[in-house]
Design an enzyme around this catalytic site. Sequence first.
Site, short mmCIF file in Angstrom:
data_model
loop_
_atom_site.label_atom_id
_atom_site.label_comp_id
_atom_site.label_asym_id
_atom_site.label_seq_id
_atom_site.Cartn_x
_atom_site.Cartn_y
_atom_site.Cartn_z
CG ASN A 10 -31.06 26.42 48.48
OD1 ASN A 10 -31.54 26.50 49.60
ND2 ASN A 10 -30.89 25.27 47.84
CE LYS A 39 -32.09 19.48 43.69
NZ LYS A 39 -31.13 19.88 42.66
CG ASN A 42 -33.36 27.10 40.44
OD1 ASN A 42 -33.14 28.30 40.62
ND2 ASN A 42 -32.46 26.18 40.74
CG ASN A 179 -31.55 12.56 38.84
OD1 ASN A 179 -31.70 11.59 39.57
ND2 ASN A 179 -30.76 13.57 39.15
N GLY A 242 -32.55 20.38 35.37
CA GLY A 242 -33.67 19.55 35.83
C GLY A 242 -34.84 20.40 36.30
CG ASP A 243 -34.28 22.92 39.49
OD1 ASP A 243 -34.68 21.83 39.94
OD2 ASP A 243 -33.30 23.53 39.95
CB SER A 282 -29.42 29.16 33.21
OG SER A 282 -30.10 28.18 33.98
O1 RIB Z 1 -31.14 22.18 40.89
C1 RIB Z 1 -30.21 23.19 41.11
C2 RIB Z 1 -30.33 23.73 42.50
O2 RIB Z 1 -30.01 22.71 43.42
C3 RIB Z 1 -29.39 24.86 42.81
O3 RIB Z 1 -29.92 26.12 42.49
C4 RIB Z 1 -29.09 24.66 44.28
O4 RIB Z 1 -29.57 25.66 45.11
C5 RIB Z 1 -29.67 23.29 44.65
O5 RIB Z 1 -30.81 23.40 45.36
#
Ligand code: RIB
Length: 295
Positions: A10, A39, A42, A179, A242-243, A282
């Site tokens: 994304n 997600k 990440n 979660n 969370g990722d 991050s």
């Molecule tokens: O978990 C965070 C992500 O959720 C963001 O980067 C956003 O793109 C959504 O997919």
Amino acid sequence: MRVLNIGSLNIDYVYEMPHFVQPGETLSSLRLQINCGGKGLNQSIAAAMAGLEVYHAGCIGGEGSFLVEKLAQSGVHTDYIRQVEDQTGHAIIQVDPSGQNNIILYSGANHALTEETVDAVLAQFCRGDIVLLQNETSCISYAVDRARALGLRVALNAAPSGENLKQVPLEKLEWLLVNEVEGAYLAGAQEPEEILRRLEQQYPDTTIVLTLGGAGSMAARDGETVHVPAMTVRAVDTTAAGDTFTGYFLRQAAEGGSLESCLRLATAASALAVTRPGAADSIPSYEEVQAFLQK
Ligand code: RIB
């Protein structure tokens, strides 16, 4: 052992807000940042930074090539990312002064993933490799079924929650990460202990991992239940916490680490992630996480 993440990519439009927009309200943002996210993306970066060999498969539109560059710079293999005739997926993210967020998703190219692509990519992997999935692409159920039939181990971060999850063969997973919201939806219960108990009962061959934000995280497998408290940090932006947790958890779990060591590593990594703005940007390095854990 390799990790194939069949996952979303994304473009994140992150608006820093004085507070979340209320119904009927028009509110100026304090700042806009355009970041790499999704997600899937990440989690690929988190798993690679944690030390796993990660291959990302997914779809983007023409304007999403910088997402592929970001993955490549982070050490993720990008050969299985296809460009399609659709807009790249995007997210509109509000971040409030306490670091909390809310997210509007547009799936776009993430839903252009086909069963043929899934088959073609899975054919490149073998028994013992790991397939990682989230709930932001098409073909989740198909990917779980096919991956298991090939003897691959499957991890699903069932985020975000959605009706389609009820059709996914969750009993075939080696790891299910949720979660509180996703867990409550799947288990039909509200209390964390009850969520864990019900999911464990429904999916006895699966490690269940439940993240609880400020209340830490829990995991259950083979009758063993572990709770690890959160680490106290000053939150700037919780996006991708969370990722980060998922990527780091998987690293330790793939090595056969104890439930407690998996949760501890993942907790430290996600604690560091929330002290920094952005999603993919991050995510801390393995060395940073180790140094943080020593403190
Ligand atoms: O978990 C965070 C992500 O959720 C963001 O980067 C956003 O793109 C959504 O997919």
